[in-house]
Design a protein around this motif. Sequence first.
Motif, PDB file in Angstrom:
ATOM      1  N   ILE A 172       6.892 -11.054 -13.734  1.00  0.00           N
ATOM      2  CA  ILE A 172       6.435 -11.629 -14.767  1.00  0.00           C
ATOM      3  C   ILE A 172       5.637 -10.492 -15.892  1.00  0.00           C
ATOM      4  O   ILE A 172       5.404 -10.726 -16.809  1.00  0.00           O
ATOM      5  CB  ILE A 172       5.986 -12.947 -15.192  1.00  0.00           C
ATOM      6  N   SER A 173       5.505  -9.356 -15.036  1.00  0.00           N
ATOM      7  CA  SER A 173       4.391  -8.470 -16.020  1.00  0.00           C
ATOM      8  C   SER A 173       4.875  -7.805 -17.246  1.00  0.00           C
ATOM      9  O   SER A 173       4.653  -7.609 -18.328  1.00  0.00           O
ATOM     10  CB  SER A 173       3.996  -7.237 -15.188  1.00  0.00           C
ATOM     11  N   HIS A 174       6.410  -7.717 -17.253  1.00  0.00           N
ATOM     12  CA  HIS A 174       7.074  -7.114 -18.394  1.00  0.00           C
ATOM     13  C   HIS A 174       6.766  -8.432 -19.664  1.00  0.00           C
ATOM     14  O   HIS A 174       7.038  -8.166 -20.901  1.00  0.00           O
ATOM     15  CB  HIS A 174       8.722  -7.239 -18.250  1.00  0.00           C
ATOM     16  N   ALA A 175       6.794  -9.768 -19.185  1.00  0.00           N
ATOM     17  CA  ALA A 175       6.493 -10.584 -20.342  1.00  0.00           C
ATOM     18  C   ALA A 175       5.190 -11.012 -20.565  1.00  0.00           C
ATOM     19  O   ALA A 175       4.744 -11.780 -21.493  1.00  0.00           O
ATOM     20  CB  ALA A 175       7.217 -11.717 -19.789  1.00  0.00           C
ATOM     21  N   CYS A 176       4.173 -10.324 -19.860  1.00  0.00           N
ATOM     22  CA  CYS A 176       2.686 -10.755 -20.249  1.00  0.00           C
ATOM     23  C   CYS A 176       2.305 -10.415 -21.581  1.00  0.00           C
ATOM     24  O   CYS A 176       2.578  -9.492 -22.286  1.00  0.00           O
ATOM     25  CB  CYS A 176       1.876  -9.633 -19.353  1.00  0.00           C
ATOM     26  N   VAL A 177       1.699 -11.605 -22.197  1.00  0.00           N
ATOM     27  CA  VAL A 177       1.127 -11.602 -23.617  1.00  0.00           C
ATOM     28  C   VAL A 177       0.093 -11.209 -23.506  1.00  0.00           C
ATOM     29  O   VAL A 177      -0.544 -11.150 -24.667  1.00  0.00           O
ATOM     30  CB  VAL A 177       1.749 -12.596 -24.377  1.00  0.00           C
ATOM     31  N   GLY A 178      -1.017 -10.720 -22.584  1.00  0.00           N
ATOM     32  CA  GLY A 178      -2.245 -10.529 -22.487  1.00  0.00           C
ATOM     33  C   GLY A 178      -2.997 -11.535 -22.959  1.00  0.00           C
ATOM     34  O   GLY A 178      -4.145 -11.195 -23.719  1.00  0.00           O
ATOM     35  N   CYS A 179      -2.952 -12.771 -22.833  1.00  0.00           N
ATOM     36  CA  CYS A 179      -3.927 -13.953 -23.169  1.00  0.00           C
ATOM     37  C   CYS A 179      -5.035 -14.218 -22.414  1.00  0.00           C
ATOM     38  O   CYS A 179      -6.078 -14.539 -23.034  1.00  0.00           O
ATOM     39  CB  CYS A 179      -3.147 -15.215 -23.404  1.00  0.00           C
ATOM     40  N   GLY A 180      -4.959 -13.535 -21.205  1.00  0.00           N
ATOM     41  CA  GLY A 180      -6.342 -13.651 -20.432  1.00  0.00           C
ATOM     42  C   GLY A 180      -6.666 -14.905 -19.756  1.00  0.00           C
ATOM     43  O   GLY A 180      -7.619 -14.894 -19.223  1.00  0.00           O
ATOM     44  N   GLN A 181      -5.854 -15.913 -19.672  1.00  0.00           N
ATOM     45  CA  GLN A 181      -6.076 -17.166 -19.141  1.00  0.00           C
ATOM     46  C   GLN A 181      -5.883 -17.282 -17.618  1.00  0.00           C
ATOM     47  O   GLN A 181      -6.556 -17.891 -17.042  1.00  0.00           O
ATOM     48  CB  GLN A 181      -4.821 -18.416 -19.703  1.00  0.00           C
ATOM     49  N   CYS A 182      -5.498 -16.050 -16.989  1.00  0.00           N
ATOM     50  CA  CYS A 182      -5.425 -15.643 -15.603  1.00  0.00           C
ATOM     51  C   CYS A 182      -6.758 -15.639 -15.286  1.00  0.00           C
ATOM     52  O   CYS A 182      -7.330 -16.287 -14.043  1.00  0.00           O
ATOM     53  CB  CYS A 182      -4.260 -14.717 -14.932  1.00  0.00           C
ATOM     54  N   SER A 183      -7.487 -14.794 -15.950  1.00  0.00           N
ATOM     55  CA  SER A 183      -9.054 -14.637 -15.464  1.00  0.00           C
ATOM     56  C   SER A 183      -9.663 -15.860 -15.699  1.00  0.00           C
ATOM     57  O   SER A 183     -10.704 -16.310 -14.801  1.00  0.00           O
ATOM     58  CB  SER A 183      -9.483 -13.459 -16.256  1.00  0.00           C
ATOM     59  N   ASN A 184      -9.519 -16.738 -16.714  1.00  0.00           N
ATOM     60  CA  ASN A 184     -10.267 -17.819 -17.167  1.00  0.00           C
ATOM     61  C   ASN A 184      -9.831 -18.854 -15.777  1.00  0.00           C
ATOM     62  O   ASN A 184     -10.690 -19.683 -15.676  1.00  0.00           O
ATOM     63  CB  ASN A 184      -9.691 -18.438 -18.351  1.00  0.00           C
ATOM     64  N   ALA A 185      -8.865 -18.927 -15.299  1.00  0.00           N
ATOM     65  CA  ALA A 185      -8.548 -19.883 -14.397  1.00  0.00           C
ATOM     66  C   ALA A 185      -9.053 -19.431 -13.126  1.00  0.00           C
ATOM     67  O   ALA A 185      -9.023 -20.531 -12.053  1.00  0.00           O
ATOM     68  CB  ALA A 185      -6.933 -20.178 -14.208  1.00  0.00           C
ATOM     69  N   CYS A 186      -9.517 -18.402 -12.739  1.00  0.00           N
ATOM     70  CA  CYS A 186      -9.892 -17.970 -11.386  1.00  0.00           C
ATOM     71  C   CYS A 186     -11.026 -18.644 -10.921  1.00  0.00           C
ATOM     72  O   CYS A 186     -12.267 -18.196 -11.490  1.00  0.00           O
ATOM     73  CB  CYS A 186      -9.973 -16.519 -11.253  1.00  0.00           C
ATOM     74  N   PRO A 187     -10.933 -19.658 -10.058  1.00  0.00           N
ATOM     75  CA  PRO A 187     -12.511 -20.042  -9.493  1.00  0.00           C
ATOM     76  C   PRO A 187     -13.228 -18.979  -8.687  1.00  0.00           C
ATOM     77  O   PRO A 187     -14.547 -19.160  -8.347  1.00  0.00           O
ATOM     78  CB  PRO A 187     -11.962 -21.139  -8.641  1.00  0.00           C
ATOM     79  N   SER A 188     -12.665 -17.934  -8.197  1.00  0.00           N
ATOM     80  CA  SER A 188     -13.294 -16.806  -7.624  1.00  0.00           C
ATOM     81  C   SER A 188     -13.808 -15.876  -8.596  1.00  0.00           C
ATOM     82  O   SER A 188     -14.290 -14.808  -7.852  1.00  0.00           O
ATOM     83  CB  SER A 188     -12.472 -16.414  -6.666  1.00  0.00           C
ATOM     84  N   ASP A 189     -13.507 -15.841  -9.682  1.00  0.00           N
ATOM     85  CA  ASP A 189     -14.208 -15.003 -10.733  1.00  0.00           C
ATOM     86  C   ASP A 189     -13.571 -13.627 -10.642  1.00  0.00           C
ATOM     87  O   ASP A 189     -14.109 -12.655 -10.645  1.00  0.00           O
ATOM     88  CB  ASP A 189     -15.482 -14.869 -10.496  1.00  0.00           C
ATOM     89  N   ILE A 190     -12.263 -13.608 -10.258  1.00  0.00           N
ATOM     90  CA  ILE A 190     -11.308 -12.304  -9.995  1.00  0.00           C
ATOM     91  C   ILE A 190     -10.790 -11.863 -11.510  1.00  0.00           C
ATOM     92  O   ILE A 190     -10.183 -12.917 -12.039  1.00  0.00           O
ATOM     93  CB  ILE A 190     -10.341 -12.342  -9.112  1.00  0.00           C
ATOM     94  N   ASN A 191     -11.128 -10.896 -11.872  1.00  0.00           N
ATOM     95  CA  ASN A 191     -10.731 -10.390 -13.263  1.00  0.00           C
ATOM     96  C   ASN A 191      -8.904 -10.032 -13.061  1.00  0.00           C
ATOM     97  O   ASN A 191      -8.597  -9.010 -13.174  1.00  0.00           O
ATOM     98  CB  ASN A 191     -11.210  -9.076 -13.779  1.00  0.00           C
ATOM     99  N   VAL A 192      -8.229 -11.020 -12.766  1.00  0.00           N
ATOM    100  CA  VAL A 192      -6.925 -10.897 -12.621  1.00  0.00           C
ATOM    101  C   VAL A 192      -6.127 -10.445 -14.063  1.00  0.00           C
ATOM    102  O   VAL A 192      -5.274  -9.362 -13.772  1.00  0.00           O
ATOM    103  CB  VAL A 192      -6.461 -12.427 -12.428  1.00  0.00           C
ATOM    104  N   PHE A 193      -6.628 -10.972 -15.098  1.00  0.00           N
ATOM    105  CA  PHE A 193      -6.030 -10.240 -16.434  1.00  0.00           C
ATOM    106  C   PHE A 193      -5.923  -8.736 -16.311  1.00  0.00           C
ATOM    107  O   PHE A 193      -5.164  -8.129 -16.874  1.00  0.00           O
ATOM    108  CB  PHE A 193      -6.965 -10.809 -17.648  1.00  0.00           C
ATOM    109  N   GLU A 194      -7.045  -8.219 -15.954  1.00  0.00           N
ATOM    110  CA  GLU A 194      -7.136  -6.627 -16.291  1.00  0.00           C
ATOM    111  C   GLU A 194      -6.107  -5.858 -15.508  1.00  0.00           C
ATOM    112  O   GLU A 194      -5.403  -5.146 -15.994  1.00  0.00           O
ATOM    113  CB  GLU A 194      -8.546  -6.135 -16.039  1.00  0.00           C
ATOM    114  N   VAL A 195      -5.818  -6.559 -14.300  1.00  0.00           N
ATOM    115  CA  VAL A 195      -4.713  -5.854 -13.522  1.00  0.00           C
ATOM    116  C   VAL A 195      -3.419  -6.016 -14.172  1.00  0.00           C
ATOM    117  O   VAL A 195      -2.608  -5.141 -14.242  1.00  0.00           O
ATOM    118  CB  VAL A 195      -4.809  -6.442 -11.947  1.00  0.00           C
TER     119      VAL A 195
END
Lengths: 377, 140
Positions: free
Chosen positions: A313-336
């Motif tokens: 799905i990276s081609h469709a990523c709109v860059g909202c950053g909710q993946c990082s918000n959702a991470c309980p381990s505090d991984i910055n998923v959004f930036e990757v």
Amino acid sequence: MMIKIEQEDNSLTKGLHQFFKRLLEMQEIDALFLPVRLKDSSSIMPSLVTDPAQIENAVPLSPAFPLNSGRMVSRLSYKESGRKTAVLLRSCEIRAFIELIKLKQGSRQELILIGIDCPKALTLSDYTAYMEKDPLEDDAYIQKVFSEKNETLNGFNFSSACNTCENPFPVNTDMNILLHGVDLSNGMMVESGSEAGQKILESLNMQQTSMPEKREEVVTQIKEVNSKANEAMIEDITEKTDSISKLNAFFDRCINCYNCRNMCPVCYCKECVFNTDVFYHQPVQYHQWAEKNGLVKLPTDTVFYHLTRLAHISHACVGCGQCSNACPSDINVFEVFKSVAQTTQVAFEYSPGIDENDPPPLSVFNEREFEDIVGIK
Amino acid sequence: MGTFEPVIVAFVCNWCTYTAADLAGTSRLSYPTNIRLIRVMCTGMVDPQYVIKAFLEGADGVLISGCHPGDCHYINGNYKARRRIKLLKEILPRFGIEKDRLRLTWIGASDGIEFAEIMTRLNDQIIEMGPSQTRLNKAI
């Protein structure tokens, strides 16, 4: 067409309440979907409102961004309801929703899409802390964030998705509420973006106005600042994850909760492969991995999961950053994701969420393309 | 330390490249044993995750090979495969898996000789590149 929304009691929020109330009282519109401060709590959640009296609890301008509502609007619209709903969304929510429309998981038919110049959002954890430590009134917030343009708010962090957002101004909507480049002391403006939007604005009989001269300059300026921050962020995260060992280290705290997938508005599969038996390994499999390498970390398939999601799905990523918000381990998923999305979107000349007639790149092909990647010479 | 024997995973389609491999075999042609063939019905069914998994578990190279454009048994599976390989070639190098470790070819059912030649060439090229970093640093 452009109309003006006056402040009400010296308040932008109350001015917007009046506007939304008038919309909801129109015969053509049955419901409104927008962020509302819930009764007996301070939580702001997207809500479907049918009673005009409830509008006074709406909070259209706040740093609260609990989830990407694009996905919620898909739930409201994937089948006909027989009702017309006006939905107020941030730019990234609209883009996510447009992506879902392409996948037949939503429809604009019974919707009026209202975009708003993005009021930015704090990271979810910082938002909770901010709310506990005397938060600004809704209006004071927007005045502050628009005039100061800082990367933090009273010491609390805005989401890096917001600080690096190159598209905070919605496009492809029925109407847009404009705040940037507008003299807010004099009210806000609403611009129609479609025929349906124009019709509604006309029937509201409100004072017409024209695009403020300053607007274009301010818009370009904000895009430039964010674009620069984006470049710096991508350079930094690329350096941090440019080998498999670094990538392993980056995701090593991942506990396979799949929250990032669940909160991703464009992760569209009804049933994810990572929930299937394919990943319910035989016990002996773990032993074999351990014996081969001396040790195997559990849960397994974490980097595999993230790389697969990037491919899907990276081609469709709109860059909202909710993946990082959702991470309980505090991984910055959004930036990757953002850094890879930039590459894949350029490779397929694809801009997610802009044009609903632009098909997702992996759903189509041309007979003559990418011929340079074929063959072993 | 012996010479480097790479592990190369090849996803080949049932109708063209696998048939070519079969033909190479019945014609008594030999090709490097480093290449592990996995027969799939069509290259269009090779999900990016198959390729990712192969690399993460230590493959030094991955090949996807199917029918020539226009010859796909399922009309257009190979065109879809080409887009997916393009996608992976954009993503994987970003994390240190070199572009040239992932290859795509079209080998028709009657190209037995070509099949053996291409496999030899691929093996040589991967040997030249050396072991993949995931060989030592598996990401399970």
